[in-house]
Design a protein around this motif. Structure first.
Motif, PDB file in Angstrom:
ATOM      1  N   UNK A 239       0.838  -1.213   0.000  1.00  0.00           N
ATOM      2  CA  UNK A 239       0.000   0.000   0.000  1.00  0.00           C
ATOM      3  C   UNK A 239       0.864   1.251   0.000  1.00  0.00           C
ATOM      4  N   UNK A 240       1.889   1.235   0.840  1.00  0.00           N
ATOM      5  CA  UNK A 240       2.772   2.398   0.921  1.00  0.00           C
ATOM      6  C   UNK A 240       3.507   2.614  -0.394  1.00  0.00           C
ATOM      7  N   UNK A 241       3.962   1.522  -1.000  1.00  0.00           N
ATOM      8  CA  UNK A 241       4.666   1.661  -2.280  1.00  0.00           C
ATOM      9  C   UNK A 241       3.726   2.158  -3.366  1.00  0.00           C
ATOM     10  N   UNK A 242       2.487   1.712  -3.337  1.00  0.00           N
ATOM     11  CA  UNK A 242       1.513   2.153  -4.334  1.00  0.00           C
ATOM     12  C   UNK A 242       1.285   3.661  -4.237  1.00  0.00           C
ATOM     13  N   UNK A 243       1.327   4.190  -3.009  1.00  0.00           N
ATOM     14  CA  UNK A 243       1.137   5.640  -2.832  1.00  0.00           C
ATOM     15  C   UNK A 243       2.366   6.421  -3.277  1.00  0.00           C
ATOM     16  N   UNK A 244       3.550   5.845  -3.053  1.00  0.00           N
ATOM     17  CA  UNK A 244       4.785   6.594  -3.279  1.00  0.00           C
ATOM     18  C   UNK A 244       5.431   6.327  -4.630  1.00  0.00           C
ATOM     19  N   UNK A 245       5.144   5.181  -5.218  1.00  0.00           N
ATOM     20  CA  UNK A 245       5.871   4.771  -6.411  1.00  0.00           C
ATOM     21  C   UNK A 245       5.180   5.138  -7.709  1.00  0.00           C
ATOM     22  N   UNK A 246       5.772   4.634  -8.781  1.00  0.00           N
ATOM     23  CA  UNK A 246       5.251   4.854 -10.129  1.00  0.00           C
ATOM     24  C   UNK A 246       4.248   3.758 -10.457  1.00  0.00           C
ATOM     25  N   UNK A 247       3.124   4.116 -11.029  1.00  0.00           N
ATOM     26  CA  UNK A 247       2.084   3.124 -11.336  1.00  0.00           C
ATOM     27  C   UNK A 247       2.518   2.127 -12.394  1.00  0.00           C
TER      28      UNK A 247
END
Length: 418
Positions: A189-197
C-alpha cells in the motif's frame, strides 16, 4: 599483466607481498575464531542416515572414526541418496549419455534426460514448462537478475540466494515482516502511494523456511499479490517432493494457478544436484535466454538429472513422504514431552535453546553420543534464538529415532537444560 606485478623471491618476497594491496586473511580467520563463527569441513564416508565422519583433514585424506554417526543434519529428507533405483538411474545416464554435459545447455549440453526431467517437473508443479539449472542457488540468482523488476518485496527470512539475487538486480528491495500478510499489505500500500504506477513488482517468499521450519501463508499472500496486480515467486526448496504427487506446499494448498514462478531444488528430497524454475512457456523461454547463471554455465550433469528424475518418480508413487512425516511426528512429540521447545510445523524441527553457548554445548554432547544435529547461532539465526536444527529422514528407523531422543534426554539433563 599478472606476471609483471610481482618479482620478489624468498622471505623478502613475503614481506613485500604483505605491503601490497592484498588481504591479510589470517587476521580475518582469527576474528571469526574469536567470534565462534569459524567453521570446518567434516568429511563423511557416505550421504545417508548413518555415516562415519572425520575431522577436517585440510589437504590430507580423511581419517574416519570407528563409530557410525546418526545424521539428523541433512536435507536428504526422503533418504534417497543411497536408494539403488536412484543410483542405477545415475549410472545408466553416465554410461549412455556421459558423465558431464560438456557445455552450456544453449550449445551442446542439452540432452534428452534434461528434457525428460523438465517435463516431469512441469507436470508435478502443474505448469506449462520448467527449466533446470546447475544448483538451487544459481536458479534464484539467475531468475531474479534476469527479471530485474523495479521493486522486489521479500520476506525478511528468505534464503541467502534470494538476498543475493536481489542484490544483483537494479531493483529497490523492500522487506516485510516474516510470514506476516498484514505487513506485506502495508508495504505494498505504501509503495503504491509513493511509487510509479508503471513499476514492475515481484513478491518473493520461501514456502518452507529452513531455520524456523514454518510455512508461509501462501493463500493470503496470493490474495494480496492479486489485489496489487503484481507477480509472486515462491521458493519450494525445502518443500519439493514432500507433498501430494511429489509436489510442494504450492500443490498441497492447490495454488499452482495463482503463482507466477515456482522455484525449487533437486539436492534435497530429490537426492541429487541442481535447481529448477517452473512456470509459463514465456517465462521459461525468457529465462533460458536471459538468466546469466543458466546461459553461461555448463548444463547439469546427465547423471544428476537422471537421479533427480528417478527420485521424483519415487516421491510421486511411493510412501517415502508418509514415512518421513511419521518420523517427524515421533521426534517432535518426544522432544516436547521432555520439555524442549520445538518450533515449526514441517520436517525441520528447530529445538530452541536461546543461549548460544548452551546450544553449542548441546551440539557437542549429542555428537559424543554419535548423534549429529547441528547448533545454529547468530548471525545465522536472530540473537536469543540459538537452536539445534533437527532434520529427520524417511530412512531413519525406529531405533534411530529412539537413539536420537535418548541422546537429547541425556545431554539436556547433563547440561541442566531439562
Amino acid at each position: 599483466m599478472y606476471g609483471d606485478t610481482y618479482h620478489g623471491t624468498g622471505s623478502n618476497a613475503e614481506a613485500d607481498r604483505d605491503n601490497k594491496r592484498g588481504f591479510d586473511l589470517s587476521v580475518r580467520l582469527a576474528e571469526r575464531e574469536q567470534q565462534t563463527l569459524k567453521r570446518n569441513l567434516t568429511p563423511v564416508d557416505q550421504v545417508a542416515a548413518c555415516s562415519h565422519m572425520a575431522p577436517d583433514p585440510k589437504g590430507l585424506p580423511p581419517e574416519y572414526g570407528d563409530e557410525n554417526q546418526l545424521v539428523f543434519a541433512a536435507n536428504n529428507y526422503l533418504g534417497l541418496t543411497v536408494d539403488k533405483r536412484v543410483q542405477q538411474a545415475a549410472a545408466t545416464a553416465a554410461r549412455e549419455i556421459g558423465t558431464g554435459a560438456g557445455a552450456s545447455r544453449l550449445v551442446t549440453g542439452d540432452t534428452q534426460i534434461h528434457r525428460a526431467l523438465e517435463r516431469d517437473i512441469a507436470e508435478t508443479k502443474n505448469t506449462e514448462r520448467s527449466l533446470v539449472f546447475s544448483s538451487g542457488y544459481v536458479t534464484n540468482v539467475g531468475v531474479l537478475s534476469a527479471l530485474n523488476p523495479d521493486v522486489i518485496i521479500s520476506d525478511e527470512l528468505n534464503h541467502a540466494s534470494i538476498i543475493d539475487g536481489c542484490r544483483l538486480t537494479n531493483a529497490e528491495t523492500l522487506v516485510y515482516d516474516h510470514c506476516d500478510p498484514e505487513s506485506l499489505h502495508v508495504t505494498l500500500e505504501q509503495r503504491a502511494r509513493e511509487g510509479n504506477s508503471d513499476e514492475s513488482w515481484l513478491i518473493v517468499t520461501d514456502s518452507v523456511f529452513s531455520m524456523d521450519g514454518d510455512i508461509a501463508p501462501l493463500r493470503k499472500i496470493c490474495t494480496i499479490v492479486e489485489e496489487f496486480d503484481a507477480w509472486l515467486m515462491v521458493d519450494e526448496a525445502h518443500a519439493t517432493g514432500l507433498y501430494e504427487d511429489g509436489g510442494g506446499i504450492v500443490q498441497h494448498e492447490g495454488l499452482s494457478d495463482r503463482i507466477h514462478i515456482q522455484m525449487g531444488t533437486l539436492s534435497k528430497a530429490f537426492a541429487s544436484q541442481g535447481g529448477y524454475v517452473a512456470g509459463s512457456e514465456d517465462l521459461i523461454e525468457y529465462l533460458l535466454n536471459a538468466a546469466r547463471s543458466f546461459v553461461f554455465s555448463t548444463g547439469l550433469a546427465p547423471p544428476a538429472a537422471a537421479a533427480a528424475r528417478e527420485a521424483l518418480s519415487i516421491a510421486r508413487s511411493g510412501d517415502r513422504s508418509a514415512q518421513l512425516w511419521r518420523n517427524v511426528e515421533w521426534l517432535r512429540d518426544g522432544l516436547e514431552e521432555m520439555g524442549y521447545e520445538v518450533w515449526g510445523e514441517t520436517q525441520i524441527l528447530p529445538v530452541i535453546i536461546g543461549n548460544r553457548e548452551d546450544t553449542m554445548a548441546l551440539d557437542d554432547r549429542l555428537r559424543e553420543q554419535n548423534v549429529v544435529a547441528p547448533g545454529m547461532r547468530p548471525p545465522t539465526v536472530p540473537e536469543g534464538t540459538s537452536r539445534i536444527r533437527v532434520a529427520p529422514m524417511a530412512s531413519h528407523t525406529n531405533e534411530d529415532i529412539d537413539r536420537c531422543l535418548t541422546a537429547f534426554r541425556k545431554a539436556g539433563r547433563d547440561l541442566d537444560l531439562l
